[in-house]
Design a protein around this motif. Structure first.
Motif, PDB file in Angstrom:
ATOM      1  N   TRP A  14      -6.160  -2.512  -1.801  1.00 38.73           N
ATOM      2  CA  TRP A  14      -6.951  -2.030  -0.565  1.00 38.73           C
ATOM      3  C   TRP A  14      -6.534  -3.770  -0.092  1.00 38.73           C
ATOM      4  O   TRP A  14      -6.728  -3.412   0.862  1.00 38.73           O
ATOM      5  CB  TRP A  14      -8.225  -1.810  -0.711  1.00 38.73           C
ATOM      6  N   ARG A  36      -3.768   1.452  -4.062  1.00 41.03           N
ATOM      7  CA  ARG A  36      -5.154   0.634  -4.358  1.00 41.03           C
ATOM      8  C   ARG A  36      -5.249  -0.152  -4.046  1.00 41.03           C
ATOM      9  O   ARG A  36      -5.711  -1.586  -4.332  1.00 41.03           O
ATOM     10  CB  ARG A  36      -5.078   1.383  -5.926  1.00 41.03           C
ATOM     11  N   ASP A  57       0.991   1.694  -3.743  1.00 37.91           N
ATOM     12  CA  ASP A  57       0.123   1.972  -4.302  1.00 37.91           C
ATOM     13  C   ASP A  57      -1.573   1.979  -3.368  1.00 37.91           C
ATOM     14  O   ASP A  57      -1.726   0.661  -2.951  1.00 37.91           O
ATOM     15  CB  ASP A  57      -0.084   1.208  -5.170  1.00 37.91           C
ATOM     16  N   SER A 117       0.723  -1.049  -0.096  1.00 34.12           N
ATOM     17  CA  SER A 117       0.316  -0.016   0.078  1.00 34.12           C
ATOM     18  C   SER A 117       0.796   1.278   0.100  1.00 34.12           C
ATOM     19  O   SER A 117       0.204   2.436  -0.539  1.00 34.12           O
ATOM     20  CB  SER A 117      -1.274  -0.030   1.237  1.00 34.12           C
TER      21      SER A 117
END
Length: 727
Positions: A347, A345, A343, A340
């Motif tokens: 999740w 995204r 990035d 994370s």
């Protein structure tokens, strides 16, 4: 699909096609939704021949085992074993070994055909017979092993006590306590979120006014790399704890480590800390930005000191007992943080790079090897959290509370969870748990939590369920099981369904699960409360009661056929009574229709007509409540008898709490928000980002409300009412 094949698959998968809804009306699962549920369970609904082969393969997987994987039996009943053999082997004498939990082993021989024939099936041109034999010895409650003497086949044999734990003191007194969301506790000393030290102070205060427990929101592990995913009912792991509740100032070395003191005494840090304390809603990201660097500093201090000593020994034992599950959580949290940071995204594991989606992959093993210290850090945080939780429970017991902490077990985990990453075969990611339309969710509910496959749970000898119960009964005198109907059935919503109503019930082996629940409850000495709300089939409450599970009775839902409110004097004894819950408005919010206004603002109602109908029903409910309170003489004689234009004041608020306290139920749970006369809810079902769910703090800090003589008098009155109710 051929109708007879579909019916056979539906029966094999435990899918219920006809049910009664929350209003008692017949419900039907359409053929389309039946097929979607079959597809979610892995069957090829577009090719009958393929589906038949899949069914045969699963049936053979069961019948080709000489001993079923697991057997759960009541200690009070005659104990037996089942043997499953092809007809050609029915006369073959088998050498078996029975190993009891204490390690005692007994060998004996059996010939299948000498037993009672229970069942015959024909599969793939082979006839299988199932025979029942009495066990050669009577086993005590516990976990035992039955196996072929050559070790080629084994069965877990679970003998259960038949009823959950109940303290002897229940026969002498009726108990009460307070439910609170731990994160919501304000104090002058915490770091923007309630912590385990705040919990200890709250326990000490409530014990002094006669309470016997504090009920917590689920304190399951969430996501250190994604702190804003804050719902306690969508956790990463239900076996481990939410590290944001750690009191950093109580961690070993906090006062001794100069590096840590430099961090927390820096002007910028102190400014951020003051800002977090002043916020009315928990800023989870902001809190973790404060806590994690200090936690890392204190872990480093620990590693510098860990050549020996009691703390290091205790940590080693903790890691050993935590086993693979603890290491998997630590690995997940470390890897999640690593990805994370590259990035946002990323999740959760479903969207990680392919090489990281399998915890057994080479890439994941390499990461674990290269980041060994980071994994150890997350293990250490779990160790500290467990120690601080245990300390809070010890405070409760030392102060004379009968139960102390009353924990909450969520019904599932989120798709991004450690639990699913580490055990993907157990969970169906093509569906999620929810509820059919009911008064709380007229359009149905989809909770976004993948369900467990019933057969996979059986194949794993119920071990994941056992571990969940043990972990959540630890350091607790009682356990609330969220949506206890899950022991019987869950409403599965396939991802292909158009909405939450397009699902169906899938059944689970309730007698096995209840037996295990009773065994673990007795061993951990934890009272079990089952949240038996929503769509409850006939007979299930009686079955739960037989097993010693306490019912969960919410005042607002306890209405008679004429619309009036049932007197708490007529509630079942084996129950926990409460006025409201975390999913419902506070007393003031209910009376002033704050929930309906919020729902309108958030667009939760299909049209104005539905909203007006809800307002009219609320007005009728308020009048009925007022009538009931006057009928029981818990309001002054001169107090208004008309709900028209009557606002909620302290007299009415406290009268409702005293009214329920005089009831029949063994346990009473009040909401701290109602004692503080708050209006805003904790959570609004059916919303996510529209409302700050699971973030709203209490309106007053602990140091203030615990010194309030009015609140103290209310709690003293409640204690007196409970004593009278016991008499």
């Amino acid at each position: 699909m051929d109708a007879s094949l579909r019916a056979e698959l539906i029966a094999f998968c435990g899918i219920e096609t006809e049910f009664n809804d929350a209003w008692g009306k017949p419900g039907h699962v359409s053929e389309q939704h039946q097929l979607q549920l079959l597809a979610a369970q892995g069957f090829d609904i577009n090719d009958d021949e393929s589906a038949r082969r899949q069914l045969l393969q699963r049936q053979l997987e069961y019948w080709q085992q000489l001993l079923p994987t697991v057997s759960v039996q009541d200690a009070a009943q005659p104990q037996h074993l089942l043997l499953q053999v092809p007809l050609a082997q029915a006369n073959t004498t088998l050498a078996l070994t029975l190993i009891s939990e204490d390690g005692t082993a007994q060998q004996f021989n059996l010939t299948p055909v000498d037993g009672e024939l229970v069942q015959v099936v024909q599969l793939d041109e082979v006839e299988y017979h199932q025979y029942q034999h009495p066990l050669p010895v009577h086993l005590a409650a516990g976990y035992h092993q039955l196996q072929l003497a050559d070790g080629s086949c084994s069965q877990r044999l679970i003998i259960t006590p038949g009823r959950c734990y109940q303290p002897d003191a229940f026969s002498q007194k009726k108990q009460w306590g307070v439910a609170l969301q731990l994160y919501a506790l304000r104090s002058a000393r915490n770091w923007g979120i309630g912590d385990f030290t705040d919990l200890s102070h709250t326990l000490r205060y409530l014990a002094a006014v006669g309470a016997d427990f504090v009920g917590l929101n689920p304190i399951h592990a969430l996501y250190p790399a994604m702190p804003d995913s804050a719902s306690p009912y969508s956790p990463s792991s239900r076996r481990w704890l939410n590290i944001s509740y750690i009191d950093v100032t109580a961690m070993p070395g906090f006062n001794d480590c100069s590096r840590t003191q430099s961090l927390v005494n820096a002007p910028a840090f102190m400014q951020q800390l003051a800002a977090q304390r002043s916020k009315d809603y928990v800023d989870y990201s902001g809190v973790m930005q404060l806590k994690l660097p200090v936690m890392r500093s204190l872990y480093q201090w620990f590693t510098e000191q860990r050549s020996g000593g009691a703390l290091n020994k205790a940590f080693k034992e903790f890691k050993q007992q935590g086993g693979d599950s603890l290491q998997q959580l630590a690995l997940y949290d470390a890897l999640h943080m690593h990805l994370s940071q590259q990035d946002q995204r990323h999740w959760g594991w479903p969207v990680w790079p392919d090489e990281y989606r399998d915890p057994a992959s080479t890439a994941v093993k390499q990461f674990a090897k290269q980041h060994k210290a980071e994994l150890d850090f997350y293990c250490y945080l779990q160790f500290i959290a467990q120690q601080q939780l245990a300390s809070a429970q010890q405070v409760a017991k030392d102060e004379g509370m009968l139960l102390g902490l009353y924990r909450d077990l969520a019904v599932g985990v989120s798709e991004a969870s450690t639990e699913i990453w580490a055990n993907p075969d157990l969970y169906c990611r093509d569906a999620s748990i929810g509820a059919p339309p009911d008064p709380l969710g007229p359009a149905g509910q989809n909770w976004g939590l993948p369900p467990m496959y019933p057969y996979q749970l059986y194949k794993q000898a119920y071990q994941p369920f056992i571990e969940l119960l043990r972990a959540n009964m630890q350091d607790a005198g009682a356990l609330r099981i969220d949506h206890v109907m899950a022991l019987l059935r869950l409403w599965w919503v396939p991802k292909t369904a158009e909405n939450a109503a397009g699902g169906g019930y899938v059944y689970y082996p309730i007698l096995d699960l209840l037996g295990i629940l009773a065994l673990e409850s007795q061993r951990q000495q934890a009272v079990i409360i089952g949240e038996d709300l929503g769509t409850v089939p006939d007979g299930i409450r009686e079955l739960l009661s037989d097993y010693g599970v306490y019912s969960y009775r919410v005042f607002f839902f306890e209405t008679a056929a004429d619309g009036g409110y049932i007197s708490p004097a007529h509630y079942p004894m084996q129950a926990m009574a409460t006025l409201t819950t975390h999913d419902l408005p506070t007393l003031i919010g209910f009376w002033h229709c704050e929930d309906l206004r919020l729902g309108q603002t958030l667009g939760l109602y299909k049209d104005d007509a539905q909203l007006q109908q809800l307002y009219q029903q609320r007005h009728r409910n308020k009048q009925r409540i007022l009538d009931s309170l006057h009928g029981h003489q818990v309001l002054p004689g001169e107090y208004s008898r008309s709900a028209e234009h009557l606002g909620m004041d302290r007299t009415l608020n406290f009268a409702m709490q005293r009214h329920l306290a005089a009831g029949q139920s063994q346990l009473l749970c009040l909401q701290l928000e109602d004692a503080l006369e708050m209006s805003q809810p904790v959570n609004i079902p059916g919303t996510s980002d529209e409302y700050p769910n699971w973030r709203r703090k209490l309106s007053q800090p602990l140091e203030q409300w615990s010194q309030d003589p009015v609140i103290k008098q209310l709690f003293t009155d409640i204690s007196q009412q409970r004593s009278k109710a016991a008499g």
